[in-house]
Design a protein around this motif. Sequence first.
Motif, PDB file in Angstrom:
ATOM      1  N   SER B  15       2.925  23.838  27.762  1.00  0.00           N
ATOM      2  CA  SER B  15       1.700  23.080  27.504  1.00  0.00           C
ATOM      3  C   SER B  15       1.760  22.428  26.124  1.00  0.00           C
ATOM      4  N   LEU B  16       2.468  23.057  25.176  1.00  0.00           N
ATOM      5  CA  LEU B  16       2.630  22.444  23.856  1.00  0.00           C
ATOM      6  C   LEU B  16       3.403  21.132  23.983  1.00  0.00           C
ATOM      7  N   LEU B  17       4.537  21.199  24.705  1.00  0.00           N
ATOM      8  CA  LEU B  17       5.372  20.003  24.859  1.00  0.00           C
ATOM      9  C   LEU B  17       4.597  18.899  25.584  1.00  0.00           C
ATOM     10  N   MET B  18       3.867  19.314  26.632  1.00  0.00           N
ATOM     11  CA  MET B  18       3.067  18.351  27.399  1.00  0.00           C
ATOM     12  C   MET B  18       2.061  17.652  26.488  1.00  0.00           C
ATOM     13  N   THR B  19       1.343  18.470  25.694  1.00  0.00           N
ATOM     14  CA  THR B  19       0.313  17.896  24.826  1.00  0.00           C
ATOM     15  C   THR B  19       0.927  16.895  23.856  1.00  0.00           C
ATOM     16  N   ILE B  20       2.064  17.279  23.226  1.00  0.00           N
ATOM     17  CA  ILE B  20       2.698  16.367  22.282  1.00  0.00           C
ATOM     18  C   ILE B  20       3.075  15.068  22.982  1.00  0.00           C
ATOM     19  N   ALA B  21       3.651  15.207  24.183  1.00  0.00           N
ATOM     20  CA  ALA B  21       4.065  14.023  24.937  1.00  0.00           C
ATOM     21  C   ALA B  21       2.867  13.129  25.241  1.00  0.00           C
ATOM     22  N   ILE B  22       1.768  13.770  25.687  1.00  0.00           N
ATOM     23  CA  ILE B  22       0.587  12.980  26.044  1.00  0.00           C
ATOM     24  C   ILE B  22       0.036  12.251  24.821  1.00  0.00           C
ATOM     25  N   VAL B  23      -0.048  12.954  23.692  1.00  0.00           N
ATOM     26  CA  VAL B  23      -0.592  12.337  22.480  1.00  0.00           C
ATOM     27  C   VAL B  23       0.265  11.145  22.056  1.00  0.00           C
ATOM     28  N   CYS B  24       1.617  11.342  22.061  1.00  0.00           N
ATOM     29  CA  CYS B  24       2.517  10.268  21.650  1.00  0.00           C
ATOM     30  C   CYS B  24       2.398   9.073  22.597  1.00  0.00           C
ATOM     31  N   LEU B  25       2.372   9.392  23.893  1.00  0.00           N
ATOM     32  CA  LEU B  25       2.254   8.314  24.883  1.00  0.00           C
ATOM     33  C   LEU B  25       0.953   7.557  24.706  1.00  0.00           C
ATOM     34  N   GLY B  26      -0.141   8.312  24.473  1.00  0.00           N
ATOM     35  CA  GLY B  26      -1.453   7.713  24.272  1.00  0.00           C
ATOM     36  C   GLY B  26      -1.427   6.761  23.098  1.00  0.00           C
ATOM     37  N   ALA B  27      -0.873   7.246  21.983  1.00  0.00           N
ATOM     38  CA  ALA B  27      -0.813   6.400  20.789  1.00  0.00           C
ATOM     39  C   ALA B  27       0.002   5.135  21.071  1.00  0.00           C
ATOM     40  N   TYR B  28       1.106   5.341  21.784  1.00  0.00           N
ATOM     41  CA  TYR B  28       2.003   4.231  22.068  1.00  0.00           C
ATOM     42  C   TYR B  28       1.334   3.189  22.955  1.00  0.00           C
ATOM     43  N   VAL B  85      -3.598  16.533  13.471  1.00  0.00           N
ATOM     44  CA  VAL B  85      -2.621  16.174  12.445  1.00  0.00           C
ATOM     45  C   VAL B  85      -1.604  15.174  12.993  1.00  0.00           C
ATOM     46  N   LEU B  86      -1.221  15.404  14.239  1.00  0.00           N
ATOM     47  CA  LEU B  86      -0.236  14.524  14.871  1.00  0.00           C
ATOM     48  C   LEU B  86      -0.787  13.109  15.018  1.00  0.00           C
ATOM     49  N   LEU B  87      -2.076  13.011  15.436  1.00  0.00           N
ATOM     50  CA  LEU B  87      -2.698  11.693  15.578  1.00  0.00           C
ATOM     51  C   LEU B  87      -2.732  10.973  14.229  1.00  0.00           C
ATOM     52  N   ASP B  88      -3.032  11.746  13.205  1.00  0.00           N
ATOM     53  CA  ASP B  88      -3.082  11.215  11.860  1.00  0.00           C
ATOM     54  C   ASP B  88      -1.709  10.663  11.462  1.00  0.00           C
ATOM     55  N   PHE B  89      -0.700  11.433  11.816  1.00  0.00           N
ATOM     56  CA  PHE B  89       0.679  11.062  11.505  1.00  0.00           C
ATOM     57  C   PHE B  89       1.067   9.781  12.245  1.00  0.00           C
ATOM     58  N   LEU B  90       0.689   9.720  13.534  1.00  0.00           N
ATOM     59  CA  LEU B  90       1.058   8.553  14.344  1.00  0.00           C
ATOM     60  C   LEU B  90       0.364   7.283  13.845  1.00  0.00           C
ATOM     61  N   ASP B  91      -0.808   7.475  13.197  1.00  0.00           N
ATOM     62  CA  ASP B  91      -1.526   6.362  12.583  1.00  0.00           C
ATOM     63  C   ASP B  91      -0.643   5.538  11.655  1.00  0.00           C
ATOM     64  N   GLU B  92       0.308   6.231  11.039  1.00  0.00           N
ATOM     65  CA  GLU B  92       1.175   5.551  10.082  1.00  0.00           C
ATOM     66  C   GLU B  92       2.087   4.538  10.784  1.00  0.00           C
ATOM     67  N   PHE B  93       2.317   4.726  12.056  1.00  0.00           N
ATOM     68  CA  PHE B  93       3.243   3.854  12.787  1.00  0.00           C
ATOM     69  C   PHE B  93       2.533   2.817  13.649  1.00  0.00           C
ATOM     70  N   PHE B  94       1.301   3.132  14.042  1.00  0.00           N
ATOM     71  CA  PHE B  94       0.617   2.264  14.994  1.00  0.00           C
ATOM     72  C   PHE B  94      -0.658   1.680  14.406  1.00  0.00           C
ATOM     73  N   ILE B  95      -0.975   0.472  14.835  1.00  0.00           N
ATOM     74  CA  ILE B  95      -2.289  -0.086  14.524  1.00  0.00           C
ATOM     75  C   ILE B  95      -3.080  -0.097  15.826  1.00  0.00           C
ATOM     76  N   TYR B  96      -4.320   0.443  15.785  1.00  0.00           N
ATOM     77  CA  TYR B  96      -5.142   0.417  16.984  1.00  0.00           C
ATOM     78  C   TYR B  96      -6.120  -0.739  16.894  1.00  0.00           C
ATOM     79  N   PRO B  97      -6.571  -1.234  18.034  1.00  0.00           N
ATOM     80  CA  PRO B  97      -7.626  -2.260  18.015  1.00  0.00           C
ATOM     81  C   PRO B  97      -8.841  -1.708  17.265  1.00  0.00           C
TER      82      PRO B  97
END
Lengths: 357, 307
Positions: B15-28, B85-97
């Motif tokens: 479930s940890l791996l799944m969550t990370i994958a989902i969060v990354c995919l969502g951000a992407y 924390v992960l979402l915060d981190f991904l913020d550095e790479f992505f710009i959201y609408p």
Amino acid sequence: MPFFEQHKKSLAIPLWVILLVDMAKQRHIAPDKLLKGSKLFLSDLSNPKLKISHQQFSRVIENVSKYLPHSDSAFLLGSRLYPNHLESAGQTIAHAENLSDIIAAARHFHYQIFPFLFMRNESTEQYQYFIFNQAISIENINHYQFICELFSSLIISIAKQKQLPLSRLTIRFPYSAPRHIEQYQAYLPCKFEFSPSANAVSTFNTQQVYHLPLQIKFDNGLLMFPLANGNADLTKHYQQKVPSITLKIGFIHYVMQQMIKRVRNKQEINADWLANHLSISNATLKRKLSQHNVTYQQLFDMVRQQQAVFLLTEQNYNNEKIAENLNFSDITNFRRSFKRWTGFTPQALKNLNQHPS
Amino acid sequence: MNFAFLPFHKTLINSLLMTIAIVCLGAYSFGQLKQTSEIDFIDIAGEGGITLMTLIWIFFTLVSRPSGRVTNLLFIGLLFTHVSVLLDFLDEFFIYPDDHWLTAIEALPAPLGMVLMSIALYQWHQEQTAINHQLSRTERFYREHSLVDFTTGLYSAEYMKQQIKLEINQAKKQQTSFSLMMFDLRHFAQFNHDYGYQHGDLMLREVAQLIQMNIRDGDIACRYASDRFIVLMPNTLEVTTKEIEQQTKRAIEHLAFKHGQTSEAIYPKVITCNHQYRGWHSYEEVLYDINNHLSAAKQLAKKPYSA
């Protein structure tokens, strides 16, 4: 009315509550915690004439599982009830000469010995089956499990004291193997098994009624096996000490008994008939049943399902014979109902019971 | 380091791996990648470090705890914090609408996770106190903990199941074995009946202490149920087990139990059995088997004169 309901104060079991309170004290838990919400008070318990309702006792059991979370509470209570706390019923059993005597005493003293379950007897050429269902009200699985553990522990303390060969006894519990299996292993030196289909049933059947019975099985030879401390005169003496008034029976016991009788005699039965038979309105019957946590259809299904499973797995009847026994017009209908009751086809359930994984 | 607990946490790790994958995919899928010039590398180092840290915490939680309620709660709490924390981190790479809901809820999981973690830590505290208590073998005080038996102060059957699970896992990997011995007091029901349950409890307590005194360091004794005790002995040969079994049996049967003020003594009798286990698959099977051994020993004891 020939029955009593779950809110009627008709159970003479203050001693049971006292024993539970004792257990709480032994574990340094305040006794009033056990009585919380039951409208019982410690001072009431010393009154030997005290009668309590099923509702009140249910509440105490609920408190026991909350405040005495030791998985052995039911087993301990069962082993402490016999013989002293069963009073004259205990004395009669203590001097019984064979199992037949004990069963006769159990019938006679039913609502004194164990008012929560009622007993039905079936037999085949080889075996005797004693089948137990909840007698007063249909309670949830935690309550039912407590009652089954309590009852089996009581039965085994009796059997031990009477030196019955326990290896010839099999108890089948109406649920799948619980976590605290160690209590069963330590307290029940007989054979015991669980119902592997129980889980499937409860997930399949959206109406959460627990409908499997507790079953005790032994070979016919055991009925007349001479028991320790047998004394016919003493048995008679204690039997006569009890006034032979006909006691009222539990509501669910009464309704299921009617259903079983009508099914066996190939008579039609439905809610209208039952309401009529009890001289109450259909709405009152419905309300009464729902106070006992069950509907007419659920009880009727339960009766037929138990009968069907028994005929299938123990009597080895084929579908036609079972369908005929239960007054189904055709086999397809029976198979469909069976699937609805149990979640399995008759053949699948038979396989599951023969090779539990 | 000991990784014996990890195999029990397969669901949690998945479930940890799944969550990370989902969060990354969502951000992407919701955001757009930033230009290299827009990226602040100091922020990345800082937030990336925190993200990594939370992962390390999760790892240490999983390797040091058996599966169970407290572990699950700790894990869920940490996971929520990690998601924030992960979402915060991904913020550095992505710009959201503008005003995207993802940025709005970004901070939510962290406080929720911390509350859950606090609850879990409180329960861990209770668990640990109960265990400490057992280890110090002092006055029995804790009654509600499922890993310690209230009456005798030994471990409970629940704890034994966990330990046997660990042993089975260890045995699979390292080709080791373990032995069990079981003790059953004879006529304990009769004893209770004759002398009362308070004395029954006292008797159990004294027998428990004798067992505890007669086993070695590293052996684990528990009260199985009722008058039945069980001892787990890792890496022990049958000869050794038998020897300790006989010593313990002798010790118990020499206990001159006193009830009340008289000098009248009751000598407890015990039935014992032992077995060495190698290559078994589940603790249920093992416990079922040792109970069968005990029943057989009981049968034998009933007819002492048969050939």
